[in-house]
Every structure is written in structure tokens, then in C-alpha cells.
Design an enzyme around this catalytic site. Structure first.
Site, PDB file in Angstrom:
ATOM      1  CG  HIS A  85      -2.106  -0.879   1.103  1.00  0.00           C
ATOM      2  ND1 HIS A  85      -3.302  -0.464   0.581  1.00  0.00           N
ATOM      3  CD2 HIS A  85      -2.264  -2.190   1.409  1.00  0.00           C
ATOM      4  CE1 HIS A  85      -4.161  -1.474   0.589  1.00  0.00           C
ATOM      5  NE2 HIS A  85      -3.550  -2.533   1.084  1.00  0.00           N
TER       6      HIS A  85
ATOM      7  CE  LYS B 203      -5.779  14.369  -0.565  1.00  0.00           C
ATOM      8  NZ  LYS B 203      -6.188  13.125  -1.172  1.00  0.00           N
ATOM      9  NE  ARG B 204      -3.947  10.733   9.612  1.00  0.00           N
ATOM     10  CZ  ARG B 204      -3.752   9.823  10.563  1.00  0.00           C
ATOM     11  NH1 ARG B 204      -4.608   8.835  10.715  1.00  0.00           N
ATOM     12  NH2 ARG B 204      -2.724   9.905  11.378  1.00  0.00           N
TER      13      ARG B 204
ATOM     14  CE  LYS C  63      -2.307  11.157   2.607  1.00  0.00           C
ATOM     15  NZ  LYS C  63      -2.928  10.405   1.490  1.00  0.00           N
TER      16      LYS C  63
ATOM     17  CB  THR D 202      -9.868   5.447  -2.131  1.00  0.00           C
ATOM     18  OG1 THR D 202      -9.439   5.727  -0.803  1.00  0.00           O
ATOM     19  CG2 THR D 202      -9.237   4.146  -2.607  1.00  0.00           C
TER      20      THR D 202
ATOM     21  CE  LYS E 255     -13.909   6.821  -0.438  1.00  0.00           C
ATOM     22  NZ  LYS E 255     -13.134   6.831   0.803  1.00  0.00           N
TER      23      LYS E 255
END
Length: 812
Positions: A347, A538-539, A544, A646, A650
Site C-alpha cells: 500500500h 485526507k490525512r 500530500k 481513493t 469519491k
């Protein structure tokens, strides 16, 4: 601006035409009243909203149980090949509404509750999220369980029943403060304890090599108590099982050590054993080498394997078929059986996320297992040496044991050699896995390596969270797309259909009005509902690149201040996500977002043209509210760092346009919808690699881009933190001198791309056309497609559309 419809007005329109099946309203009411009566008889005479929630949950659960029993009987009798999905995280969120949707009970419950003078949505809000995960990985596991049940696969999820899930995030003075998530405080109506299947798990002790074989002695035993949760498929009467283990001390725990009579101390020490399932480690994409974490990992694996073998032996044919009861040849075959049984999904490619356990810790906790790992590694290295004689460096690179100051076990290497299949979770990620992370292993066994691009369940992430959009789609193409999302392609001819464009835009506007009302209530900030809802949830992690978003916001603010008379596209920028409690930089990033918001939101020159909101305590139930309301989805990780993502899927399915880098599944989203229908910017993987070879110099960008310099200087000087001018010096120092994720290198391209976003948003019709094209092309990103690929290409099973008869129809 029109007010959003009230729930009762929506009810009159009956939400998703027939999708939620009206069912027997009277029967639901009767069952609800019966459950409520039992609650009140036991406790008191006045019902609270929580009593109503539990009465409804138990009413819905009644519809699950018969199907659950029947499904398990079906598996027992037909004895299909079984799938066991082991994960340390299952981020399930709330269960009530999802169960009503999958059983086709939503309208019946809605109507029954309405007739009783209650509000279904208010009751749904009472349920605690089952937050047994950090983010993408745990939520993926939840989507997979939904798809496995919907596809009729005999599948089981196995994990840990954490007493405390992911912490609740409070923002105090702009800083994240963690609170324990006591999600079981009021009980959990969806789980069933199964003490009859309790199993022992051993730790510590010593190893003795005797003439009769190897013995693991003087161990400490912890009991694994299973709790089962039903997992319903969508309208197929299949109900699978998620089994979560809870740690219990045996009754004689430590008592034998206390023959001096300190009985009280011995009983109190039971907590030590039971701590194993106490709390979820709150790290995402980061390995924390704590002994308790290793205990958790071994606990779930040891209990699950015993359970799997028990089920294998006790199957219908177990007593007659010698293969099932005779284990004499098991040791000779053990390694081959292990490899044929196990498949490994990787992952992440971030080196700090891959597990490397100190040998000394392993030896103390699992001494026999360490010997077995050494034996596995020896066999593996002998094989490599035979194929590549004299290549000592290759042996070092491929060893499960890493030499150095602290000898470590490389768990990813153990996973690869112990599995028959290894996969990444998006095409670009799977290529990186083959070409860099496990390059040597790919050269050794290329046939093992596969790609399985992640997906999301369209039941929760469209039908449940966005009934207005689901309804609009059903009107045009029917409802089969809910179990075959590729059918959304049928919307492509409607991209320029005036009526459909208007309908899709109207749904988005209603979702925005509803979310605006929520934000005003929660944050006391007046939201301009016609502004662009620019969402980055998101985290919080450097890779990110929430910081890149911050620089864009500061630059926009400076432009408005510089030229207040100019026409700007109004934006409401929402950033949300949790930072790991020990991750200093991530917590500082949250403080920066909230500090920028404090300045921007209170500047009268800016007005409602720019607002910055940090969404507190981002979790599954909040995602279900914000995603349907978003116009722009930010997916801006440095190319080559996000395995898949993911959330990106969405947003695409719910009618937001994506601004993103060519990373993770963004690459395939651009391929499906056409790159011109996303806002793609920035360095590609090969550009990042080239920049690494050349040497990334942040100062070059800082010196040559005046707007970047201004923004960085403001953050550095305390413009956004006047009371603490040095507050953000660590952020600026990192960005200038050791930024692994090259924020400045993508700044200019990002700003230009955001200008294109503004330009398109000024033309609502053209914007909505792109939205429709994105929705129509999102079919690939269903977890049903992902699981079908896993089933056929890794697990060797075939999905089934067999309908198990419902409980009210007699069995054959």
C-alpha cells in the site's frame, strides 16, 4: 438563493425513486415499538434520542440476522473456496444507513420513523463512527468487504476490535488536540460476541530443541475473543462476516506467579494482556516500531490462522475427506502451502512506512518465530545464490534480515517471498513496486507481480451519501449501475443535454446549500454557497502537500488585497484531516491552515470572495457530507508518492472536478475521462527522478517567483501569527532546505492550473459538462471491479450473482 429542502419535503418526493424499496412500513413500526418497549421496561419511562436510535438499529438488525444465518449455512453446505482479508484496520464508519440501503429498507424505515413523529436523519447522526482505521487503507478494507458480499464471495474480514479507534480531533487555538475515541461507550448494536470460538495466543517464553522436535515453552497466553459483525451485500440477501478479535487475560493470568499472595496485584495485571486490543496506532504511512504494535500484529494473525484451520477441518466434508483431517504431511508442505495460500498487497512506497522490526525485539516476543524466519531466509538466499552465483550485493539487498547497527527483519521482503501474488494498488504504483521497491524480487519472479487499482463502493459513496445525484442518474439509465458502475458510460450521450446539465447542477447546488448550513452551524462562518467549494481532505502529511494548497490560498489573498476592485472567482477553501499525534510537521501544518483562515476570514477587503475553513475531526461520516458538496477535489501529492488514493474516486463519482498531479489513480482517472477533463499539473515521476539526480534547490524557485517569495516571507515573518512571529519557522526551514516533496518545484504550474479552474468555473454550463463526463467515466473505480479482478486473478474464485433466498422463503 433558494433554501435547501427540508427532510419532510424531500420525503414527500420519496428520495431515490424505488431504490430503497418501500417494504412493509407497518412491520417496521411494530418492530421498532417492540424494541423501544424492551429498552424502556428495562431502564426507565422516558425515551431519549439514543433509545430511538437503538430501537431502530435493532429493528434493522432483525432483518440482517436471518440472512446472515442463511448465508453461513449456504457456505457450510456448498463449501466454497474461502477468502480471508486480514487487515489491522477496518474503517467502517456508521452502519445503520448502509444496512438499510443494502437491504432495501431505507424508505420503509424513513416512512415508519416519520409516522412515529421522529426524524431518520437525526437518529442516524447519533451513531458513533466505527473508526478502526487511519485513512485510505482502512477505508479500502471496508469498501472491499461491501463488494465481496455484493459479489456473493465467501469472504471474511479479520482484524482487531480496538476499544479506542482513531482519536477525535479537537482544534484548540488553531492546534490539533487529541481525544480518546470511546466508540463503544453506549454499546454496539451490530456486533455479536462469540466466546465459544475464543482462542489462545502465545508470547515470550523460550525455545527448546529436543529429540522429539522443537518446543516453545513458558509462554504467556492471551485469549482472543471474537466479535462478529454482519456485512450485507447489496440486495442479494448475502450477509458475510467481519470477525474482530479482542484480547482477554486467561483467568489464571499471572496468578501462578503470585504465590506470595498478592492476589489483587495479579488481577490488576490482567490489563497488561488486555492492552493488546486497547487502541489503534494513529499512524498513516509511518512505521512505529513499538512492541505493543508487534503484539497486535501477531495477535490478529495467530488467532485468525487458528480460526481458519478450525473452519477448514470442521467443514461439511471434513470428517470424511482424509485431506481435511490428516496433517501428517503438513510440515513437508508448510512453506508451499503458505505461499499458495497468501497474497500480499503493498500500500505504500514511502521508505518510512515499510516495517523493519528489530531482531532483538522479535527474539524476546516470538523466539520460535525468529528461528523460523531465519530458516525461511536461508532457503530463500540459497535459491538466489544458485541463480546469481557470486552476486553478494544482491544477497544483501534481498535478505529478509538487514544487517547494521541494529539487525532488523524486513517484513515487506518476507511478504513477497511468502506469497504467490504481490500487487500494488494503481497502475503507476505497481510499476514503481516492480522497478524500484522490489526490483530484485521482480527480476527473480516476475509472474508474481500484478496491479489491482483500488476502488470504492458506489452504495455508500453515491446512493447513501448523494441520493439526489443517484436519483437523477436512475431517471436516465435505470438502477443497474449500482452493481455495475461501468454502466455510467450510458450518461456520455447526455453530456450536452440541457435538461440533464440543469438537473446535475441543481443537485450540486442543493448539496452545497445543505453543507453551507452545516458549516454555519458548526463553525459560525457565513458561507457563500455560490462560491467554488475547493476541498482538500485526507490525512495531513508532507507528501500530500497541504502546504502547496496553503501557498495558493496566501497568493490568492495577496492578489485580492493588491487589486480589490478586480473580479475574482469566489472560493471557499476547505482543508481537513488528522495529523499523527507524534508528527510535529503535520500538526504545524494544521496550525498554519487555521492561522491563514483567521487572517483571511476576518479581512473586510476580502469579504466573501475567499474563506478558509479547517474541517475539524474529518472522518467517514463527515466525508459523506462534504464530498457530495465539493466542486474541486485537490489530489496534489508529489508524483510517485501516493500509492492510489481513493478520496479522488469519491469526488469524481460525486461530481467534483479534480486538480491533481500524475500520481496514484489520478493517472487512470485522466485516462478514463480524458486528461482535458481534469486539471493536471506539475512534475511527472520521471521529472521528479531527474530533479533528484540534478539536486533540488528550493531557493532557485523562491528567488525567481515573486508571488511565492512574498507568500513564504509572510509565513516566515509572522504575518499569519503576529502573537508568535516564529511559529512557522520550522515549516519555512523545511521548505527551503530539506523538502523531500518539492513543493516549490510545482508551485508555478499549480498556480497556472488554478487559474484555468477559475476560468472554467466562470462558465457554469461548460463546468457541468466536464462534471457529467467525469461521472460517466468513473465506472472503473468501483471496488466491485477491483474485487472481481482479485477474485479471478489472485484468489482463484468466481464472483456469483446467485441470490440466496430471503429468510421468509423456505429453503430447498
Amino acid at each position: 438563493m433558494a433554501k435547501p429542502l427540508t427532510d419532510s419535503e424531500k420525503r414527500k418526493q420519496i428520495s431515490v425513486r424505488g431504490l430503497a424499496g418501500l417494504g412493509d412500513v407497518a412491520e417496521v413500526r411494530k418492530s421498532f415499538n417492540r424494541h423501544l418497549h424492551f429498552t424502556l421496561v428495562k431502564d426507565r419511562n422516558v425515551a431519549t434520542p439514543r433509545d430511538y436510535f437503538f430501537a431502530l438499529a435493532h429493528t434493522v438488525r432483525d432483518h440482517l440476522v436471518g440472512r446472515w444465518i442463511r448465508t453461513q449455512q449456504h457456505y457450510y453446505e456448498r463449501d466454497p473456496k474461502r477468502i480471508y482479508y486480514l487487515s489491522l484496520e477496518f474503517y467502517m464508519g456508521r452502519t445503520l444507513q448502509n444496512t438499510m440501503v443494502n437491504l432495501g429498507l431505507q424508505n420503509a424505515c424513513d416512512e415508519a420513523i416519520y409516522q412515529l413523529g421522529l426524524d431518520l436523519e437525526e437518529l442516524e447522526e447519533i451513531e458513533e463512527d466505527a473508526g478502526l482505521g487511519n485513512g485510505g487503507l482502512g477505508r479500502l478494507a471496508a469498501c472491499f468487504l461491501d463488494s465481496m458480499a455484493t459479489l456473493g464471495l465467501a469472504a471474511y474480514g479479520y482484524g482487531i476490535r480496538y476499544e479506542f479507534g482513531i482519536f477525535n480531533q479537537k482544534i484548540v487555538n488553531g492546534w490539533q488536540v487529541e481525544e480518546a475515541d470511546d466508540w463503544l461507550r453506549y454499546g454496539n448494536p451490530w456486533e455479536k460476541a462469540r466466546p465459544e470460538y475464543m482462542l489462545p495466543v502465545h508470547f515470550y517464553g523460550r525455545v527448546e530443541h529436543t529429540p522429539d522436535g522443537v518446543k516453545w515453552l513458558d509462554t504467556q497466553v492471551v485469549l482472543a475473543m471474537p466479535y462478529d459483525t454482519p456485512v450485507p451485500g447489496y440486495k442479494n440477501n448475502t450477509v458475510n462476516t467481519m470477525r474482530l478479535w479482542s484480547a482477554k487475560a486467561p483467568n489464571d493470568f499471572k496468578l501462578q506467579d503470585f504465590n506470595v499472595g498478592d492476589y489483587i496485584e495479579a488481577v490488576l495485571d490482567r490489563n497488561l494482556a488486555e492492552n493488546i486490543s486497547r487502541v489503534l496506532y494513529p499512524n498513516d504511512n509511518f512505521f512505529e516500531g513499538k512492541e505493543l504494535r508487534l503484539k497486535q500484529e501477531y495477535f490478529v494473525v495467530a488467532a485468525t490462522l487458528q480460526d481458519i484451520i478450525r473452519r477448514f477441518k470442521s467443514s461439511k466434508f471434513g470428517c470424511r475427506d482424509p485431506v481435511r483431517t490428516c496433517f501428517e504431511t503438513f510440515p513437508d508442505k508448510a512453506w508451499e502451502i503458505t505461499k499458495k495460500t497468501c497474497a500480499y498487497t503493498n500500500h505504500t512506497v514511502l521508505p518510512e512506512a515499510l516495517e523493519r522490526w528489530p531482531v532483538s525485539m522479535f527474539e524476546k516476543l516470538l523466539p520460535r518465530h525468529l528461528e523460523i524466519i531465519y530458516a525461511i531466509n536461508q532457503r530463500h538466499l540459497d535459491h538466489v545464490a544458485a541463480l546469481f552465483p557470486g552476486d553478494v550485493d544482491r544477497l544483501r539487498r534481498m535478505s529478509v534480515i538487514e544487517e547494521g547497527d541494529c539487525k532488523r527483519i524486513n517484513m515487506a521482503h518476507l511478504c513477497v517471498i511468502g506469497s504467490h501474488a504481490v500487487n500494488g494498488v494503481a497502475r503507476i504504483h505497481s510499476e514503481i513496486v516492480k522497478q524500484s521497491v522490489f526490483k530484485d524480487f521482480y527480476e527473480l519472479e516476475p509472474e508474481k507481480f500484478q496491479n489491482k487499482t483500488n476502488g470504492i463502493t458506489p452504495r455508500r459513496w453515491l446512493l447513501l451519501c448523494n441520493p439526489g445525484l443517484a436519483d437523477t442518474i436512475v431517471e436516465k439509465i435505470g438502477e443497474e449501475f449500482l452493481t455495475d458502475l461501468s454502466q455510467l458510460k450510458k450518461l456520455l450521450p447526455l453530456v450536452s443535454d440541457e435538461v440533464f446539465i440543469r438537473d446535475v447542477a441543481k443537485v450540486k447546488q442543493e448539496n452545497k446549500l445543505k453543507f453551507s448550513a452545516f458549516l454555519e452551524k458548526e463553525y459560525k462562518v457565513k458561507i457563500n454557497p455560490s462560491s467554488m467549494f475547493d476541498v482538500h481532505v485526507k490525512r495531513i502529511h508532507e507528501y500530500k502537500r497541504q502546504l502547496l494548497n496553503c501557498l495558493h490560498v496566501v497568493t490568492l489573498y495577496n492578489r485580492i488585497k493588491r487589486d480589490p476592485a478586480k473580479a475574482f472567482v469566489p472560493r471557499t477553501v476547505m482543508i481537513g484531516g488528522k495529523a499523527a499525534p507524534g508528527y510535529h510537521m503535520a500538526k504545524l501544518i494544521i496550525k498554519l491552515v487555521t492561522s491563514i483562515g483567521d487572517v483571511v476570514n476576518h479581512d473586510p477587503v476580502v469579504g466573501d470572495r475567499l474563506k478558509v475553513i479547517f474541517l475539524e475531526n474529518y472522518r467517514v461520516s463527515l466525508a459523506e457530507k462534504v464530498i457530495p458538496a465539493a466542486d474541486l477535489s485537490q489530489q496534489i501529492s508529489t508524483a510517485g508518492t501516493e500509492a492510489s488514493g481513493t478520496g479522488n474516486m469519491k469526488f469524481m463519482l460525486n461530481g467534483a472536478l479534480t486538480i491533481g498531479t500524475m500520481d496514484g489513480a489520478n493517472v487512470e482517472m485522466a485516462e478514463e475521462a480524458g486528461a482535458e477533463n481534469l486539471f493536471i499539473f506539475g512534475l511527472r515521476v520521471e521529472d521528479v527522478e531527474a530533479l533528484d539526480r540534478k539536486g533540488y534547490n528550493a531557493r532557485e524557485y523562491y528567488d525567481h517567483l515573486p508571488e511565492l517569495k512574498q507568500a513564504v516571507d509572510q509565513i516566515s515573518s509572522g504575518f499569519f501569527s503576529p502573537k508568535e512571529p516564529d511559529c512557522f519557522k520550522d515549516i519555512v526551514n523545511m521548505l527551503m532546505h530539506h523538502d523531500r516533496f518539492k513543493v516549490f518545484a510545482d508551485y508555478e504550474a499549480y498556480m497556472q492550473c488554478q487559474a484555468q479552474v477559475d476560468q472554467l468555473y466562470r462558465n457554469p454550463k461548460e463546468w457541468t459538462k466536464k462534471v457529467i463526463r467525469n461521472i460517466a467515466c468513473s465506472g472503473k473505480f468501483s471496488s466491485d471491479r477491483t474485487i472481481t479482478e482479485y477474485a479471478r486473478e489472485i484468489w482463484g474464485v468466481e464472483p456469483s450473482d446467485l441470490q440466496i433466498p430471503p429468510p421468509n422463503i423456505p429453503r430447498d
